[in-house]
Design a protein around this motif. Structure first.
Motif, PDB file in Angstrom:
ATOM      1  N   SER A 199      10.791  14.954  38.487  1.00  0.00           N
ATOM      2  CA  SER A 199      11.343  13.625  37.771  1.00  0.00           C
ATOM      3  C   SER A 199      10.689  12.391  38.075  1.00  0.00           C
ATOM      4  CB  SER A 199      12.930  13.612  38.655  1.00  0.00           C
ATOM      5  OG  SER A 199      13.775  14.683  37.946  1.00  0.00           O
ATOM      6  N   HIS A 200      10.185  12.589  39.260  1.00  0.00           N
ATOM      7  CA  HIS A 200       9.261  11.220  39.287  1.00  0.00           C
ATOM      8  C   HIS A 200       8.098  11.228  38.534  1.00  0.00           C
ATOM      9  CE1 HIS A 200      10.577  11.362  43.634  1.00  0.00           C
ATOM     10  NE2 HIS A 200      10.597   9.948  43.255  1.00  0.00           N
ATOM     11  N   CYS A 201       7.369  12.329  38.056  1.00  0.00           N
ATOM     12  CA  CYS A 201       6.571  12.267  36.840  1.00  0.00           C
ATOM     13  C   CYS A 201       6.882  11.847  35.574  1.00  0.00           C
ATOM     14  CB  CYS A 201       5.931  13.739  36.634  1.00  0.00           C
ATOM     15  SG  CYS A 201       4.722  14.115  38.067  1.00  0.00           S
ATOM     16  N   ILE A 202       8.292  12.091  35.165  1.00  0.00           N
ATOM     17  CA  ILE A 202       8.734  11.629  33.998  1.00  0.00           C
ATOM     18  C   ILE A 202       9.134   9.961  34.057  1.00  0.00           C
ATOM     19  CG2 ILE A 202      10.856  11.425  32.533  1.00  0.00           C
ATOM     20  CD1 ILE A 202      11.222  14.435  33.394  1.00  0.00           C
ATOM     21  N   TYR A 203       9.253   9.601  35.224  1.00  0.00           N
ATOM     22  CA  TYR A 203       9.575   8.219  35.323  1.00  0.00           C
ATOM     23  C   TYR A 203       8.003   7.624  35.305  1.00  0.00           C
ATOM     24  CZ  TYR A 203      10.639   3.779  37.706  1.00  0.00           C
ATOM     25  OH  TYR A 203      10.415   2.361  38.003  1.00  0.00           O
ATOM     26  N   ARG A 220      -2.993   2.461  35.724  1.00  0.00           N
ATOM     27  CA  ARG A 220      -3.815   3.987  35.924  1.00  0.00           C
ATOM     28  C   ARG A 220      -3.413   4.575  37.199  1.00  0.00           C
ATOM     29  NH1 ARG A 220      -6.635   6.475  31.550  1.00  0.00           N
ATOM     30  NH2 ARG A 220      -7.148   8.676  32.556  1.00  0.00           N
ATOM     31  N   THR A 221      -2.854   4.134  38.203  1.00  0.00           N
ATOM     32  CA  THR A 221      -2.645   4.927  39.264  1.00  0.00           C
ATOM     33  C   THR A 221      -1.466   5.698  39.017  1.00  0.00           C
ATOM     34  OG1 THR A 221      -0.868   2.902  40.132  1.00  0.00           O
ATOM     35  CG2 THR A 221      -3.282   2.791  40.808  1.00  0.00           C
ATOM     36  N   LEU A 222      -0.557   5.595  38.056  1.00  0.00           N
ATOM     37  CA  LEU A 222       0.504   6.337  37.872  1.00  0.00           C
ATOM     38  C   LEU A 222       0.046   7.761  37.314  1.00  0.00           C
ATOM     39  CD1 LEU A 222       2.953   3.487  36.164  1.00  0.00           C
ATOM     40  CD2 LEU A 222       3.220   4.759  38.354  1.00  0.00           C
ATOM     41  N   LEU A 223      -0.698   7.587  36.131  1.00  0.00           N
ATOM     42  CA  LEU A 223      -1.565   8.860  35.797  1.00  0.00           C
ATOM     43  C   LEU A 223      -2.234   9.469  36.823  1.00  0.00           C
ATOM     44  CD1 LEU A 223      -2.992   7.780  32.294  1.00  0.00           C
ATOM     45  CD2 LEU A 223      -0.840   9.054  32.794  1.00  0.00           C
ATOM     46  N   ASP A 224      -2.890   8.807  37.693  1.00  0.00           N
ATOM     47  CA  ASP A 224      -3.454   9.744  38.796  1.00  0.00           C
ATOM     48  C   ASP A 224      -2.544  10.402  39.770  1.00  0.00           C
ATOM     49  OD1 ASP A 224      -5.944   8.611  38.089  1.00  0.00           O
ATOM     50  OD2 ASP A 224      -5.752   7.083  39.405  1.00  0.00           O
ATOM     51  N   ALA A 225      -1.434   9.895  39.946  1.00  0.00           N
ATOM     52  CA  ALA A 225      -0.386  10.534  40.927  1.00  0.00           C
ATOM     53  C   ALA A 225       0.362  11.811  40.063  1.00  0.00           C
ATOM     54  CB  ALA A 225       0.576   9.412  40.861  1.00  0.00           C
ATOM     55  N   ILE A 226       0.525  11.704  38.839  1.00  0.00           N
ATOM     56  CA  ILE A 226       0.838  12.880  37.947  1.00  0.00           C
ATOM     57  C   ILE A 226      -0.110  13.880  38.028  1.00  0.00           C
ATOM     58  CG2 ILE A 226       1.641  13.390  35.695  1.00  0.00           C
ATOM     59  CD1 ILE A 226       2.514  10.613  35.150  1.00  0.00           C
ATOM     60  N   VAL A 227      -1.267  13.421  37.904  1.00  0.00           N
ATOM     61  CA  VAL A 227      -2.378  14.787  38.091  1.00  0.00           C
ATOM     62  C   VAL A 227      -2.436  15.246  38.979  1.00  0.00           C
ATOM     63  CG1 VAL A 227      -4.588  15.071  37.330  1.00  0.00           C
ATOM     64  CG2 VAL A 227      -3.945  13.512  36.051  1.00  0.00           C
ATOM     65  N   ARG A 228      -2.558  14.398  40.263  1.00  0.00           N
ATOM     66  CA  ARG A 228      -2.370  15.078  41.512  1.00  0.00           C
ATOM     67  C   ARG A 228      -1.373  15.944  41.928  1.00  0.00           C
ATOM     68  NH1 ARG A 228      -3.374  10.446  43.793  1.00  0.00           N
ATOM     69  NH2 ARG A 228      -1.084   9.937  44.079  1.00  0.00           N
ATOM     70  N   TYR A 229      -0.142  15.557  41.249  1.00  0.00           N
ATOM     71  CA  TYR A 229       1.058  16.323  41.523  1.00  0.00           C
ATOM     72  C   TYR A 229       0.939  17.923  40.755  1.00  0.00           C
ATOM     73  CZ  TYR A 229       5.895  17.934  41.048  1.00  0.00           C
ATOM     74  OH  TYR A 229       6.998  18.717  41.278  1.00  0.00           O
TER      75      TYR A 229
END
Length: 488
Positions: free
Chosen positions: A431-435, A446-455
């Motif tokens: 759900s966080h990744c959707i947000y 860009r830090t948001l994409l980095d967090a998604i990829v890490r997850y």
């Protein structure tokens, strides 16, 4: 006591929530998650967009002054205003209750009412894509209150959902069920104690009372924390006076087989599941559906997807390549930074997996299979190519169904964490990744994409971690059983 449509709506979802919303200490509620805040924002936007398409008039009153709102709404209805938004309807019920209804729209229709040769029907604006039962119960509630105001019950109500057409609710069909729910809800709200907890992962996830209820369930070792104990099965277990975890471990499965919602396989698995939790140990299930354990291949692929459902977009296809020949592990992120890049990352994914034509592709649950079918059809990938690709897929979740694990649910996170695996972002979830992806599209951070990829990468490694453990456990358990049988 004031009864509202919102309370009745929450009662449909959870009896305890309606009680806590009325009597609970609101300071003890959980902080709303990013995903819940996003849903609330989406609902506001959807509501505004739907109203923007209507020529409506709003009664003038201060929010919370329901008496003034009811008077102002009544005046507009008497005038025959075509569409009234945010109206207030009040009526007495069983002499000691006041029913409050605030339909998103009151829509004028031909007919005969206390106002003249017109009547009003209620309409709701909901974020869902389908006419859920709870929406239709609330439509019947709004119609019931409206009947007391205009002297005639509307035969229908409208639902504005996230689809072009308007859904029509048949009021007569839902009135009796609404009446039962209303009376039961009022009875619960007048009780001194809150209803018993029952933890349901899908229903409880977004509730702000979750932590409070979960703490109670955990302290009680409540049976709702046992995978496979549904509300209906719990009722059947209560009838047998099986209300504790220890009691369930001692039940003979044959006692359960004749009960509604049980059969031989369900009964046996549920008792073993309780034993696994009570004894905090995994138990190999004796089932003919057990998945045979093949020799470990030299190259394995682990596949996980991140998606944005509202955009019907699969924007990240993550693949972990484990090459035992070279002793390397390589993670590939096929990331669509914009929705238009979905086809590009799909082709990149195909190019990678075709480099390893015999490697199994491990995933967790069915979403990856469904997505490959969707993307293959959308981007005209040859059917035989998709068929050959899917033949290599191995669902690790199905493998978990051959073992009773001491976990509260069979999600990847619950199993991997029980085994000792941890995500680098401990609180992150799908759900966080959707947000985060929505925020990325809006902000370009860009830090948001980095967090998604890490997850996503951690999800792939967790899938591998669970698969490896399961293969080892099933092999060792089967070997132990075989030795025990040979020695007899």
């Amino acid at each position: 006591m004031l009864m509202t449509a919102e309370l009745l709506l929450q009662y449909q979802r959870c009896q305890r929530r309606a009680f806590l919303d009325t009597h609970g200490d609101r300071s003890q509620r959980d902080t709303p998650s990013e995903f819940l805040l996003r849903l609330q924002q989406d609902k506001v936007i959807h509501h505004q967009n739907a109203l923007a398409q209507q020529n409506h008039q709003q009664p003038d009153y201060y929010r919370g002054n329901w008496q003034a709102g009811a008077i102002a709404t009544l005046e507009l209805m008497q005038q025959g205003v075509e569409r009234i938004s945010q109206g207030v309807l009040l009526t007495n019920y069983l002499e000691k209750y006041t029913l409050l209804s605030r339909p998103d729209l009151l829509i004028k229709q031909p007919g005969n009412s206390s106002f003249g040769d017109w009547i009003y029907i209620p309409a709701q604006i909901e974020l869902g894509k389908r006419p859920k039962l709870e929406y239709q119960i609330i439509a019947a509630y709004n119609a019931h209150v409206l009947e007391q105001i205009q002297g005639i019950s509307p035969k229908s109500a409208w639902l504005f959902l996230r689809r072009p057409e308007i859904y029509t609710v048949d009021i007569a069909r839902w009135t009796a069920q609404m009446q039962r729910s209303l009376n039961q809800c009022l009875e619960i709200l007048e009780a001194e104690l809150a209803p018993e907890v029952f933890i349901s992962r899908q229903r409880c996830n977004l509730c702000r009372w979750y932590s409070q209820c979960y703490a109670i369930a955990k302290s009680q070792q409540h049976l709702s924390l046992i995978p496979g104990v549904t509300p209906n099965r719990y009722t059947q277990l209560q009838a047998l006076n099986v209300v504790t975890l220890e009691a369930l471990t001692q039940v003979n499965p044959s006692q359960l087989e004749s009960l509604p919602g049980f059969d031989r396989q369900v009964a046996q698995k549920l008792v073993l599941q309780a034993q696994a939790v009570f004894e905090n140990r995994p138990i190999l299930l004796d089932t003919t559906d057990s998945i045979s354990v093949s020799p470990v291949p030299l190259i394995e692929l682990y596949f996980d997807i991140e998606a944005e459902p509202d955009l019907n977009l699969d924007y990240l296809l993550g693949v972990l390549v484990v090459n035992r020949q070279t002793g390397t592990e390589t993670f590939y992120e096929f990331l669509a930074e914009t929705p238009a890049q979905e086809e590009t990352i799909w082709q990149q994914f195909l190019d990678l997996v075709h480099q390893y034509p015999t490697a199994p592709i491990y995933h967790f649950c069915s979403y990856e299979v469904d997505t490959v079918k969707r993307l293959g059809k959308l981007y005209h990938t040859p059917r035989q190519q998709i068929k050959t690709l899917l033949a290599r897929f191995v669902d690790v979740y199905e493998l978990t169904q051959t073992v009773a694990l001491p976990v509260e649910n069979y999600t990847l996170k619950a199993i991997a964490r029980w085994l000792g695996f941890e995500w680098r972002d401990p609180h992150a979830n799908g759900s966080h990744c959707i947000y985060w992806y929505d925020q990325w599209l809006a902000s370009g951070d860009r830090t948001l994409l980095d967090a998604i990829v890490r997850y996503n990468e951690d999800d792939c490694y967790a899938t591998r971690y669970v698969k490896d453990w399961l293969v080892d456990f099933i092999a060792s358990s089967s070997s132990t059983d075989l030795q025990a049988n040979c020695s007899q």
